[in-house]
Write an enzyme that holds these catalytic residues in place. Structure first.
Site, PDB file in Angstrom:
ATOM      1  N   GLU A  46     -80.299 -17.882 -22.386  1.00 55.94           N
ATOM      2  CA  GLU A  46     -79.985 -17.452 -23.303  1.00 55.94           C
ATOM      3  C   GLU A  46     -79.540 -18.794 -24.168  1.00 55.94           C
ATOM      4  OE1 GLU A  46     -76.435 -15.434 -24.409  1.00 55.94           O
ATOM      5  OE2 GLU A  46     -77.089 -14.969 -26.582  1.00 55.94           O
ATOM      6  N   ASN A 109     -81.260 -15.785 -32.800  1.00 55.51           N
ATOM      7  CA  ASN A 109     -81.141 -15.832 -31.420  1.00 55.51           C
ATOM      8  C   ASN A 109     -82.083 -15.548 -30.915  1.00 55.51           C
ATOM      9  OD1 ASN A 109     -80.525 -16.209 -28.738  1.00 55.51           O
ATOM     10  ND2 ASN A 109     -78.358 -15.734 -29.567  1.00 55.51           N
ATOM     11  N   LYS A 126     -82.760 -11.602 -30.784  1.00 56.00           N
ATOM     12  CA  LYS A 126     -81.708 -10.734 -30.111  1.00 56.00           C
ATOM     13  C   LYS A 126     -81.505 -10.055 -31.795  1.00 56.00           C
ATOM     14  CE  LYS A 126     -77.306 -11.429 -28.646  1.00 56.00           C
ATOM     15  NZ  LYS A 126     -76.447 -12.408 -28.132  1.00 56.00           N
ATOM     16  N   GLU A 145     -71.749 -15.271 -33.341  1.00 55.82           N
ATOM     17  CA  GLU A 145     -73.535 -15.241 -33.349  1.00 55.82           C
ATOM     18  C   GLU A 145     -74.095 -14.320 -35.221  1.00 55.82           C
ATOM     19  OE1 GLU A 145     -75.648 -13.853 -30.315  1.00 55.82           O
ATOM     20  OE2 GLU A 145     -73.695 -14.647 -29.022  1.00 55.82           O
ATOM     21  N   CYS A 171     -78.525 -11.430 -24.242  1.00 53.57           N
ATOM     22  CA  CYS A 171     -77.423 -11.200 -23.912  1.00 53.57           C
ATOM     23  C   CYS A 171     -76.894  -9.643 -23.789  1.00 53.57           C
ATOM     24  CB  CYS A 171     -76.874 -12.488 -23.961  1.00 53.57           C
ATOM     25  SG  CYS A 171     -75.146 -12.917 -23.047  1.00 53.57           S
ATOM     26  N   ASN A 196     -75.153 -15.623 -21.845  1.00 54.89           N
ATOM     27  CA  ASN A 196     -74.495 -16.564 -21.867  1.00 54.89           C
ATOM     28  C   ASN A 196     -73.098 -15.600 -22.236  1.00 54.89           C
ATOM     29  OD1 ASN A 196     -74.862 -20.261 -23.132  1.00 54.89           O
ATOM     30  ND2 ASN A 196     -76.289 -18.658 -23.335  1.00 54.89           N
TER      31      ASN A 196
END
Ligand code: CDT
Length: 303
Positions: A46, A109, A126, A145, A171, A196
């Site tokens: 990622e 993302n 994501k 995020e 993730c 991550n």
């Protein structure tokens, strides 16, 4: 059996001061190593081109725009796309995406799936964004995020590739069984994901060993419960003092981890995967058509 060599390319830390050019050179080196070991597909982490920047508080897009890619391939990605096409290796790559859609600048993302012939096979944005939009005021545990990305708007598709159908997630998505079941219902037999993951839980003070355990637990159960292969690539080690777990792995449809990284550095693992291995699981205990009872799963989509 349908055998194909898959590689997972784990990355050690990418620091704030590292250039994208230097980081892409690391990816290309691992791509070449994977190819030398016979791999047809490589999974990268990622946000593979930069440090995990959502740990930092920025207010002005002018300060954080440099972390995002515009266009596909973006200028920074071009050397990777070219090397992969030359070698005939397909790949999954996570990156921060900035795009103008419906007249507005939007940020996601994102991961892209590129075929061994260099063609873009699909994109995923994501969906499960962890952390907060506003800073919590503790620099050690910021995970912003929700500040830097919108929730993905492409769902959980599966993509036709020359090696079968693949699904992508990113993730935190791996902690949610709905992620994998949705992709499997759409025919995915390989799940690609990058991550991550800070070594300390951002939400709650947990014993340290649980971070690794919950990672493995999520990957192995996703594989078994859907009769699918899982390729999971970490970016790990200490990025400017912020530590993240490794444990990148290739997990078989039986739920067994077939290979796992041992370092917290750039490291390539490969497995000659039998893509038919999951077929008996999907014909027996997890034959969705015969045994699923969606009429009893209402709250999963209604709440
Ligand atoms: N990048 C990412 O999604 N990391 C999260 C950390 C949140 S801890 C619950 C993860 O799920 O690994």
């Amino acid at each position: 059996s349908r055998k194909e060599v898959f590689a997972v390319a784990q990355m050690g830390p990418v620091h704030l001061a590292d250039s994208k050019q230097a980081t892409v050179a690391r990816l290309i080196e691992m791509l070449r190593e994977a190819h030398a070991r016979g791999a047809r597909w490589v999974t990268f982490p990622e946000l593979a081109l930069t440090t995990f920047f959502p740990r930092y508080v920025y207010d002005d897009p002018a300060e954080y725009d440099r972390f995002y890619e515009e266009g596909l391939p973006s200028p920074a990605m071009i050397p990777l796309f070219e090397a992969a096409k030359e070698l005939g290796v397909g790949f999954y790559l996570g990156y921060a995406e900035k795009v103008v859609e419906e007249g507005a600048t939007r940020r996601f993302n994102t991961s892209v799936l590129v075929g061994p012939d260099g063609k873009i096979l699909g994109k995923y944005r994501k969906i499960h964004l962890p952390g907060t939009k506003d800073p919590i005021g503790d620099p050690e545990f910021e995970h912003l995020e929700k500040r830097y990305f919108e929730v993905g708007n492409l769902g959980f598709p599966s993509f036709a590739t020359p090696s079968g159908r693949f699904g992508m997630c990113i993730c935190n998505d791996r902690r949610w069984p709905e992620t994998f079941r949705t992709m499997a219902l759409r025919g995915a037999e390989v799940f690609l994901l990058g991550y991550n993951t800070p070594t300390r839980n951002i939400h709650h003070p947990e014993p340290a060993h649980l971070r690794e355990f919950h990672n493995r637990l999520s990957l192995e159960s996703a594989a078994y419960q859907n009769g699918a292969w899982v390729m999971a690539a970490a970016k790990c080690g200490s990025e400017d003092g912020f530590a993240m777990i490794g444990g990148s792995a290739i997990v078989a449809p039986t739920g067994e981890t077939a290979a796992m990284c041992m370092s917290e550095e750039d490291e390539v693992i490969t497995v000659n995967c039998d893509l038919d291995l999951g077929a008996y699981i999907r014909r027996s205990v997890f034959d969705f058509a015969r045994h699923r009872r969606p009429e009893h799963y209402g709250p999963i989509t209604q709440q």
